[in-house]
Design a protein around this motif. Structure first.
Motif, PDB file in Angstrom:
ATOM      1  N   VAL A 399       0.832  -1.206   0.000  1.00 10.65           N
ATOM      2  CA  VAL A 399       0.000   0.000   0.000  1.00 10.65           C
ATOM      3  C   VAL A 399       0.872   1.264   0.000  1.00 10.65           C
ATOM      4  CG1 VAL A 399      -1.696   1.327   1.343  1.00 10.65           C
ATOM      5  CG2 VAL A 399      -1.941  -1.143   1.110  1.00 10.65           C
ATOM      6  N   GLU A 400       1.972   1.218   0.749  1.00  9.49           N
ATOM      7  CA  GLU A 400       2.835   2.394   0.900  1.00  9.49           C
ATOM      8  C   GLU A 400       3.610   2.712  -0.369  1.00  9.49           C
ATOM      9  OE1 GLU A 400       6.724   3.772   3.563  1.00  9.49           O
ATOM     10  OE2 GLU A 400       5.634   1.927   4.060  1.00  9.49           O
ATOM     11  N   LYS A 401       4.086   1.690  -1.077  1.00  7.95           N
ATOM     12  CA  LYS A 401       4.966   1.892  -2.231  1.00  7.95           C
ATOM     13  C   LYS A 401       4.186   1.611  -3.515  1.00  7.95           C
ATOM     14  CE  LYS A 401       9.023   0.521   0.456  1.00  7.95           C
ATOM     15  NZ  LYS A 401       9.525   1.899   0.621  1.00  7.95           N
ATOM     16  N   SER A 402       3.942   2.647  -4.268  1.00 11.26           N
ATOM     17  CA  SER A 402       3.188   2.505  -5.520  1.00 11.26           C
ATOM     18  C   SER A 402       3.947   1.646  -6.534  1.00 11.26           C
ATOM     19  CB  SER A 402       2.902   3.885  -6.113  1.00 11.26           C
ATOM     20  OG  SER A 402       4.118   4.601  -6.337  1.00 11.26           O
ATOM     21  N   SER A 403       5.287   1.579  -6.403  1.00  9.71           N
ATOM     22  CA  SER A 403       6.074   0.770  -7.346  1.00  9.71           C
ATOM     23  C   SER A 403       5.728  -0.711  -7.224  1.00  9.71           C
ATOM     24  CB  SER A 403       7.573   0.984  -7.109  1.00  9.71           C
ATOM     25  OG  SER A 403       7.926   0.630  -5.771  1.00  9.71           O
ATOM     26  N   LEU A 404       5.424  -1.160  -6.020  1.00  9.44           N
ATOM     27  CA  LEU A 404       5.053  -2.561  -5.828  1.00  9.44           C
ATOM     28  C   LEU A 404       3.711  -2.880  -6.480  1.00  9.44           C
ATOM     29  CD1 LEU A 404       6.096  -3.290  -2.114  1.00  9.44           C
ATOM     30  CD2 LEU A 404       7.340  -3.823  -4.205  1.00  9.44           C
ATOM     31  N   GLN A 405       2.831  -1.868  -6.544  1.00  9.72           N
ATOM     32  CA  GLN A 405       1.506  -2.075  -7.126  1.00  9.72           C
ATOM     33  C   GLN A 405       1.561  -2.272  -8.631  1.00  9.72           C
ATOM     34  OE1 GLN A 405      -1.026   1.139  -5.756  1.00  9.72           O
ATOM     35  NE2 GLN A 405      -0.175   1.037  -3.681  1.00  9.72           N
ATOM     36  N   LYS A 406       2.703  -1.974  -9.217  1.00  8.96           N
ATOM     37  CA  LYS A 406       2.881  -2.143 -10.659  1.00  8.96           C
ATOM     38  C   LYS A 406       3.793  -3.310 -10.991  1.00  8.96           C
ATOM     39  CE  LYS A 406       2.450   2.870 -11.143  1.00  8.96           C
ATOM     40  NZ  LYS A 406       3.127   4.126 -11.563  1.00  8.96           N
ATOM     41  N   ASN A 407       4.233  -4.023  -9.961  1.00  9.31           N
ATOM     42  CA  ASN A 407       5.170  -5.126 -10.148  1.00  9.31           C
ATOM     43  C   ASN A 407       4.421  -6.455  -9.992  1.00  9.31           C
ATOM     44  OD1 ASN A 407       7.222  -7.102  -9.815  1.00  9.31           O
ATOM     45  ND2 ASN A 407       8.655  -5.543  -9.108  1.00  9.31           N
ATOM     46  N   LYS A 408       4.166  -7.130 -11.100  1.00 10.98           N
ATOM     47  CA  LYS A 408       3.405  -8.377 -11.067  1.00 10.98           C
ATOM     48  C   LYS A 408       4.124  -9.477 -10.293  1.00 10.98           C
ATOM     49  CE  LYS A 408       0.783  -7.688 -15.340  1.00 10.98           C
ATOM     50  NZ  LYS A 408       0.436  -8.262 -16.656  1.00 10.98           N
ATOM     51  N   CYS A 409       5.456  -9.483 -10.394  1.00 10.93           N
ATOM     52  CA  CYS A 409       6.235 -10.514  -9.688  1.00 10.93           C
ATOM     53  C   CYS A 409       6.069 -10.368  -8.178  1.00 10.93           C
ATOM     54  CB  CYS A 409       7.699 -10.415 -10.091  1.00 10.93           C
ATOM     55  SG  CYS A 409       8.770 -11.638  -9.301  1.00 10.93           S
ATOM     56  N   MET A 410       6.181  -9.127  -7.667  1.00 10.13           N
ATOM     57  CA  MET A 410       6.017  -8.896  -6.237  1.00 10.13           C
ATOM     58  C   MET A 410       4.585  -9.193  -5.792  1.00 10.13           C
ATOM     59  SD  MET A 410       8.853  -8.304  -4.882  1.00 10.13           S
ATOM     60  CE  MET A 410       8.138  -7.980  -3.279  1.00 10.13           C
ATOM     61  N   GLU A 411       3.633  -8.862  -6.642  1.00 10.01           N
ATOM     62  CA  GLU A 411       2.231  -9.166  -6.311  1.00 10.01           C
ATOM     63  C   GLU A 411       2.031 -10.672  -6.160  1.00 10.01           C
ATOM     64  OE1 GLU A 411      -0.551  -5.586  -8.069  1.00 10.01           O
ATOM     65  OE2 GLU A 411      -0.130  -7.310  -9.356  1.00 10.01           O
ATOM     66  N   MET A 412       2.679 -11.443  -7.024  1.00 14.99           N
ATOM     67  CA  MET A 412       2.556 -12.897  -6.947  1.00 14.99           C
ATOM     68  C   MET A 412       3.196 -13.423  -5.660  1.00 14.99           C
ATOM     69  SD  MET A 412       3.841 -15.800  -9.657  1.00 14.99           S
ATOM     70  CE  MET A 412       5.564 -15.475  -9.288  1.00 14.99           C
ATOM     71  N   ILE A 413       4.366 -12.877  -5.290  1.00 10.87           N
ATOM     72  CA  ILE A 413       5.042 -13.303  -4.059  1.00 10.87           C
ATOM     73  C   ILE A 413       4.181 -12.993  -2.844  1.00 10.87           C
ATOM     74  CG2 ILE A 413       7.021 -12.862  -2.559  1.00 10.87           C
ATOM     75  CD1 ILE A 413       8.694 -12.386  -5.090  1.00 10.87           C
ATOM     76  N   ILE A 414       3.633 -11.775  -2.778  1.00 16.44           N
ATOM     77  CA  ILE A 414       2.795 -11.386  -1.643  1.00 16.44           C
ATOM     78  C   ILE A 414       1.539 -12.247  -1.589  1.00 16.44           C
ATOM     79  CG2 ILE A 414       1.430  -9.507  -0.648  1.00 16.44           C
ATOM     80  CD1 ILE A 414       3.460  -7.559  -1.884  1.00 16.44           C
ATOM     81  N   ARG A 415       0.953 -12.549  -2.763  1.00 12.95           N
ATOM     82  CA  ARG A 415      -0.256 -13.379  -2.787  1.00 12.95           C
ATOM     83  C   ARG A 415       0.041 -14.787  -2.262  1.00 12.95           C
ATOM     84  NH1 ARG A 415      -1.424 -12.596  -7.600  1.00 12.95           N
ATOM     85  NH2 ARG A 415      -3.132 -11.094  -7.382  1.00 12.95           N
ATOM     86  N   VAL A 416       1.187 -15.345  -2.659  1.00 14.05           N
ATOM     87  CA  VAL A 416       1.552 -16.694  -2.191  1.00 14.05           C
ATOM     88  C   VAL A 416       1.737 -16.702  -0.674  1.00 14.05           C
ATOM     89  CG1 VAL A 416       3.382 -18.428  -2.226  1.00 14.05           C
ATOM     90  CG2 VAL A 416       2.565 -17.428  -4.364  1.00 14.05           C
ATOM     91  N   ILE A 417       2.437 -15.689  -0.133  1.00 14.51           N
ATOM     92  CA  ILE A 417       2.669 -15.622   1.312  1.00 14.51           C
ATOM     93  C   ILE A 417       1.361 -15.446   2.068  1.00 14.51           C
ATOM     94  CG2 ILE A 417       3.710 -14.235   3.152  1.00 14.51           C
ATOM     95  CD1 ILE A 417       6.028 -13.643   1.250  1.00 14.51           C
ATOM     96  N   CYS A 418       0.498 -14.571   1.557  1.00 14.68           N
ATOM     97  CA  CYS A 418      -0.722 -14.226   2.294  1.00 14.68           C
ATOM     98  C   CYS A 418      -1.794 -15.305   2.220  1.00 14.68           C
ATOM     99  CB  CYS A 418      -1.289 -12.907   1.776  1.00 14.68           C
ATOM    100  SG  CYS A 418      -0.267 -11.472   2.175  1.00 14.68           S
ATOM    101  N   HIS A 419      -1.723 -16.165   1.244  1.00 17.18           N
ATOM    102  CA  HIS A 419      -2.739 -17.209   1.115  1.00 17.18           C
ATOM    103  C   HIS A 419      -2.284 -18.541   1.723  1.00 17.18           C
ATOM    104  CE1 HIS A 419      -5.931 -15.240  -1.140  1.00 17.18           C
ATOM    105  NE2 HIS A 419      -5.012 -14.637  -1.874  1.00 17.18           N
ATOM    106  N   ARG A 420      -1.122 -18.541   2.376  1.00 14.70           N
ATOM    107  CA  ARG A 420      -0.652 -19.751   3.053  1.00 14.70           C
ATOM    108  C   ARG A 420      -0.900 -19.613   4.547  1.00 14.70           C
ATOM    109  NH1 ARG A 420      -0.994 -20.869  -1.265  1.00 14.70           N
ATOM    110  NH2 ARG A 420       0.401 -21.901  -2.731  1.00 14.70           N
ATOM    111  N   LYS A 421      -1.526 -20.622   5.124  1.00 12.73           N
ATOM    112  CA  LYS A 421      -1.841 -20.604   6.557  1.00 12.73           C
ATOM    113  C   LYS A 421      -1.222 -21.838   7.195  1.00 12.73           C
ATOM    114  CE  LYS A 421      -4.206 -18.531   9.865  1.00 12.73           C
ATOM    115  NZ  LYS A 421      -3.984 -17.125  10.237  1.00 12.73           N
ATOM    116  N   LEU A 422      -0.087 -21.639   7.911  1.00 13.95           N
ATOM    117  CA  LEU A 422       0.602 -22.776   8.528  1.00 13.95           C
ATOM    118  C   LEU A 422      -0.036 -23.172   9.844  1.00 13.95           C
ATOM    119  CD1 LEU A 422       4.352 -21.876   7.873  1.00 13.95           C
ATOM    120  CD2 LEU A 422       2.807 -23.269   6.497  1.00 13.95           C
ATOM    121  N   LEU A 423      -0.578 -22.196  10.578  1.00 14.90           N
ATOM    122  CA  LEU A 423      -1.139 -22.472  11.901  1.00 14.90           C
ATOM    123  C   LEU A 423      -2.483 -21.781  12.042  1.00 14.90           C
ATOM    124  CD1 LEU A 423       2.014 -21.803  14.103  1.00 14.90           C
ATOM    125  CD2 LEU A 423       1.137 -24.028  13.413  1.00 14.90           C
ATOM    126  N   LYS A 424      -3.393 -22.426  12.768  1.00 11.83           N
ATOM    127  CA  LYS A 424      -4.660 -21.789  13.104  1.00 11.83           C
ATOM    128  C   LYS A 424      -4.532 -21.152  14.488  1.00 11.83           C
ATOM    129  CE  LYS A 424      -7.185 -25.464  12.788  1.00 11.83           C
ATOM    130  NZ  LYS A 424      -8.369 -26.328  12.847  1.00 11.83           N
TER     131      LYS A 424
END
Length: 711
Positions: A399-424
Motif C-alpha cells: 500500500v505504501e509503495k506505488s512501485s510494488l503495485q505495478k510489479n506483477k512478480c512482487m504481487e505474486m510473491i505477496i499473494r503466495v505468502i498471504c494465502h498460506r496458513k501454517l497455523l490456526k
C-alpha cells in the motif's frame, strides 16, 4: 564418592542432550500450543519451559566443577544458550512471566557470565575462541529479543507505553468532526495499522497527547488506506472476498483491543459509526458471520503473540531481515562444522568415550545438537515468514509503495505468502459441561490427596468436563442473528422470550444473580434434552430429526458451554468469581441430595454402560422434582422450569427454537467483561469462544451490559 572423568563427562553429555531435546520440543510444538486444548501438550510445554533454564544452569555447573578440560564444553554451552534464546514461538508460558521479566534477565546474566568463563577456560586454541565468542554475541541478541518480548507484553510497563499513541490517536479522531463514515468501504475509519514508528510524532498540550506532525503522512497506514488502495492485489478481482484486506483489519483491531489491557478508554464506543462498523461493515451481508469470526480469530492470534511469543519484537521494525540473515549463518555454520565432526577424534586416556561401533561419543552428541538446531531453525524460518505478522508487513509495504503495485512478480510473491496458513490461531472448540451428567463426579484420590496438595489444586466435586465439540456453524449464525436483532441492547434472554410470546413463571426472569439464571436455564434445557431422548420408540424418527436440527444443536451446545463457564471459568461470567463458585458448589450438593440413586455406578464409570437407562432415571426424577412446590433451590427451579417448557410448548421444534434464541442472547449478555486478564490467560489454554464475542462487542462499542444502548 567423587565421579571419575569418564563418568563426569557422560553426565555432562546426557544433560546437554536432554536440555537440547527439551528446548527443541518447546520451540517446535510451542507453535501449536495456542490452538490446542490438549492438557498433555500444555503440560509437556510447561515442563520444557520450566526445566530448560534449570538444566542449563546445572549442566554449566558440571562443566565448571569438572577437574579436567574438554574443548567441546564451551561449544555445548554456547549451543544451549542459543537454544534458550531461539524459541521465537514462545517467550512466556503465563502472564506472570511477563511481569517477572527482571528475574529472567538476572538468570540470563548469570548464564552469560559462566558462558564467557567456560569459553575462556576450556578453549585451548585462540582461533577456536573467536567463532565461539561470535556465537556468544549471537545468542546474546536472541535472548535479548526474548527479554524485549517480555517487556513489551508487561501490562505495567511496555504495553501502556506502546499503546498510548494508539489511544491518543483514537481519542483525537473521535473528537474530530469529519465526513460521514461508510463501513462498507471503511471510509472515515482511521484505525492505525502500521508506520507510526517511521513518522514524526509530537506531544501537544494541553492534554499532552501524542500526535503525528502531519496527519497525511504517507508512511502511516490506516485501515481506510488499505480499502482505498488501487493496486490489483487488493482490488475486487485480485481479492474478491476481501481476505487480504481483512488481515490488516484484524491487525488494526488487535491494536485497538490492546487499549483494554493497558486500561485506556474507548472514546469511540459512544459513536454510532463504531456500532455501524460491526453491523453494516463486518456483518453487512447475509452469511457474514463466518467473516466476522475469521477476523476476530486472527485478531486474537495477534493478541496471543503479543503476550506469549517474540513475534512483536521480530516485526517491530518491519520484516525480520536480521532474523533471516541469522538463519543463513546457522545453515552455513552447520555445513562447515559437519566435516570437522566426522573426523573428530579428540580425547585420549581415561576420559575417551566411544560407542560400541567405535564412534566418538562427544562428536556424536555435538552432531545431534547441530541437527536439532538445524531442524528448529528451518521450522521457525517458515513459521515466522508465513505468519500473519509477515503478511501485514508485506501488505503495508504494498500500500505504501506505488512501485510494488505495478510489479506483477512482487504481487505474486505477496499473494503466495498471504494465502498460506501454517497455523490456526484457535482450534474452534466449545468446552462442554452438563450438571445432570457430572454432579456425582469426585476427583481421583490417587491424584489429589494430602501428598500432592502442595503442588496441584484439588478440583471441586462435580467438575467433570464433557467432550469438546467443534464449534457449530449454527451457533455462530444464531449469535450474529441475535446481535442484529437486538442491536446494542443486551438482555439475558428476556427479549427472545417476549419476542416469541413465551410465558414463563415470574421467578424464572427475576432470579438473584446471573449465575442463578444460567444454572436454572441450563438445568431446564438439559431436562428438555433428556425428555427428548426418553420419548417412546413410536416417534423415534421424529425425535432423531429434532436432535439433529440446528436449533437443538445451538440450544444444547450453548447451554453446556455457559454451564462450563460457570463451573470452570467463573472469571469470564458476569458475577463475582467466588460467588459463582460458591453457588455452583451448592448446586452440586443439591443435585446429589435430590438425585440419590441416579449416580454413575462403578461399571458405568469404567465401561460407560447403561447410559440411556441412567438418563431415563434422571429425567423421571427431575420431572417428579418439578412437581414439588415451595423450594427455592436452583435444582428445583430448573426442574420446574423444564417441566413447564415441556408441558406448555408441545411441539419440539418450537421449543428448541425458543431455547436456541434464548441461549444466543444469553451468550452475548455474558460476553462483556472488565477482566481482560482472564481472557488473556485463557488464550494460552486454547482460547474461549466467549473471548471472541468479548472482542467483537468491544469493536461494536458495547463494553458493559448496563451501558448498552438502543440504536
Amino acid at each position: 564418592m567423587a565421579c571419575s572423568r569418564p563418568e563426569m563427562l557422560l553426565y555432562v553429555e546426557l544433560y546437554v542432550l536432554l536440555t537440547t531435546l527439551l528446548i527443541a520440543f518447546l520451540t517446535v510444538f510451542g507453535s501449536w500450543r495456542r490452538r490446542s486444548h490438549s492438557l498433555k501438550l500444555r503440560y509437556s510445554i510447561w515442563a520444557s519451559y520450566l526445566l530448560s533454564t534449570y538444566l542449563i544452569n546445572y549442566t554449566m555447573g558440571l562443566m565448571k566443577t569438572a577437574t579436567f578440560r574438554h574443548d567441546l564444553f564451551s561449544v555445548w554451552a554456547v549451543f544451549l544458550i542459543i537454544f534458550l534464546g531461539s524459541a521465537d514461538c514462545i517467550s512466556a508460558y503465563s502472564l506472570e512471566d511477563c511481569e517477572n521479566r527482571k528475574r529472567y534477565n538476572l538468570e540470563v546474566f548469570v548464564m552469560y557470565f559462566w558462558l564467557g568463563w567456560l569459553i575462556g577456560v576450556h578453549t585451548q586454541k585462540f582461533e577456536h575462541m573467536i567463532p565461539l565468542y561470535l556465537l556468544y554475541f549471537l545468542s546474546l541478541r536472541r535472548t535479548g529479543c526474548r527479554a524485549k518480548a517480555l517487556e513489551l507484553a508487561s501490562k505495567s510497563y511496555g504495553l501502556v507505553r506502546n499503546t498510548k499513541l494508539v489511544a491518543d490517536f483514537m481519542e483525537d479522531e473521535s473528537n474530530r468532526e469529519g465526513d460521514e463514515a461508510d463501513p462498507t468501504c471503511m471510509r472515515g475509519y482511521k484505525y492505525l495499522v502500521k508506520g507510526e514508528k517511521k513518522a514524526k510524532v509530537k506531544v501537544q498540550a494541553p492534554h499532552y497527547h501524542m500526535q503525528f506532525e502531519t496527519t497525511e503522512d504517507p508512511k502511516v497506514i490506516t485501515i481506510d488506506m488499505i480499502w482505498q488502495c488501487k493496486g490489483r492485489l487488493l482490488s475486487s478481482t485480485g481479492d474478491p472476498d476481501g481476505r487480504l484486506k481483512d488481515i490488516c483489519l484484524s491487525y488494526a483491531l488487535y491494536r485497538l483491543l490492546c487499549r483494554r489491557f493497558a486500561k485506556y478508554s474507548f472514546p469511540e464506543s459512544s459513536q454510532l459509526k463504531t456500532w455501524n462498523f460491526v453491523r453494516y461493515g463486518l456483518l453487512s451481508k447475509e452469511g457474514d458471520h463466518e467473516r466476522a469470526f475469521r477476523v476476530i480469530e486472527m485478531e486474537l492470534g495477534f493478541l496471543y503473540d503479543l503476550f506469549y511469543t517474540k513475534y512483536p519484537v521480530l516485526f517491530a521494525k518491519g520484516l525480520p531481515l536480521l532474523r533471516n540473515f541469522e538463519f543463513i549463518i546457522v545453515i552455513f555454520g552447520c555445513w562447515v562444522v559437519v566435516p570437522t565432526l566426522i573426523h573428530y577424534q579428540e580425547g585420549t586416556g581415561d576420559w575417551y568415550l566411544a560407542t560400541s561401533s567405535g564412534r566418538n561419543l562427544d562428536a556424536l552428541l555435538t552432531g545431534v545438537v547441530l541437527l536439532a538446531i538445524l531442524f528448529m531453525e528451518i521450522v521457525q524460518f517458515f513459521v515466522v515468514n508465513f505468519s500473519d505478522w509477515a503478511k501485514v508487513q508485506w501488505l503495508c509495504y504494498y500500500v505504501e509503495k506505488s512501485s510494488l503495485q505495478k510489479n506483477k512478480c512482487m504481487e505474486m510473491i505477496i499473494r503466495v505468502i498471504c494465502h498460506r496458513k501454517l497455523l490456526k490461531p484457535w482450534d474452534r472448540k466449545l468446552s462442554q459441561y452438563s450438571l445432570l451428567e457430572s454432579f456425582s463426579h469426585n476427583p481421583s484420590v490417587l491424584l489429589y490427596n494430602c501428598c500432592t496438595s502442595p503442588y496441584i489444586d484439588k478440583p471441586r466435586n462435580g467438575l467433570k468436563l464433557s467432550a469438546h465439540v467443534t464449534l457449530p456453524t449454527g451457533v455462530k449464525k444464531a449469535i450474529i442473528h441475535s446481535l442484529k436483532t437486538n442491536g446494542r441492547t443486551l438482555t439475558n434472554g428476556v427479549a427472545s422470550l417476549q419476542r416469541n410470546g413465551v410465558n414463563v413463571p415470574s421467578w424464572a426472569s427475576q432470579l438473584p444473580t446471573q449465575t442463578h439464571v444460567i444454572m436454572v436455564w441450563h438445568i431446564a434445557t438439559s431436562l428438555c434434552e433428556l425428555n427428548l431422548s426418553s420419548q417412546v420408540i413410536v416417534t423415534g424418527e421424529q425425535v432423531n430429526h429434532q436432535r439433529e436440527s440446528e436449533d437443538f444443536i445451538v440450544a444444547t451446545k450453548l447451554s453446556k458451554y455457559c454451564a462450563y463457564l460457570v463451573a470452570f471459568a467463573p472469571r469470564l461470567t458476569p458475577d463475582h468469581p467466588y460467588i459463582t463458585e460458591f453457588i455452583f458448589d451448592h448446586v452440586v450438593v443439591e443435585a446429589r441430595e435430590k438425585l440419590k440413586g441416579c449416580e454413575k455406578s462403578i461399571c458405568q464409570k469404567m465401561f460407560n454402560l447403561c447410559k440411556d437407562g441412567r438418563k431415563k432415571r434422571i429425567s423421571e426424577k427431575m420431572l417428579t422434582i418439578g412437581q414439588e412446590g415451595g423450594d427455592q433451590e436452583i435444582l428445583v427451579k430448573g426442574a420446574k422450569l423444564g417441566k413447564h417448557l415441556i408441558e406448555t410448548i408441545k411441539e419440539n421444534g418450537q421449543r428448541w427454537k425458543i431455547l436456541a434464541e434464548f441461549w444466543a442472547e444469553m451468550m452475548l449478555f455474558v460476553a462483556p467483561s472488565d477482566d481482560e486478564t482472564a481472557h488473556a490467560e485463557h488464550l494460552a489454554m486454547g482460547g474461549e469462544f466467549v473471548t471472541h464475542l468479548w472482542a467483537l462487542l468491544s469493536h461494536a462499542g458495547i463494553l458493559k451490559r448496563d451501558s448498552a444502548q438502543d440504536v
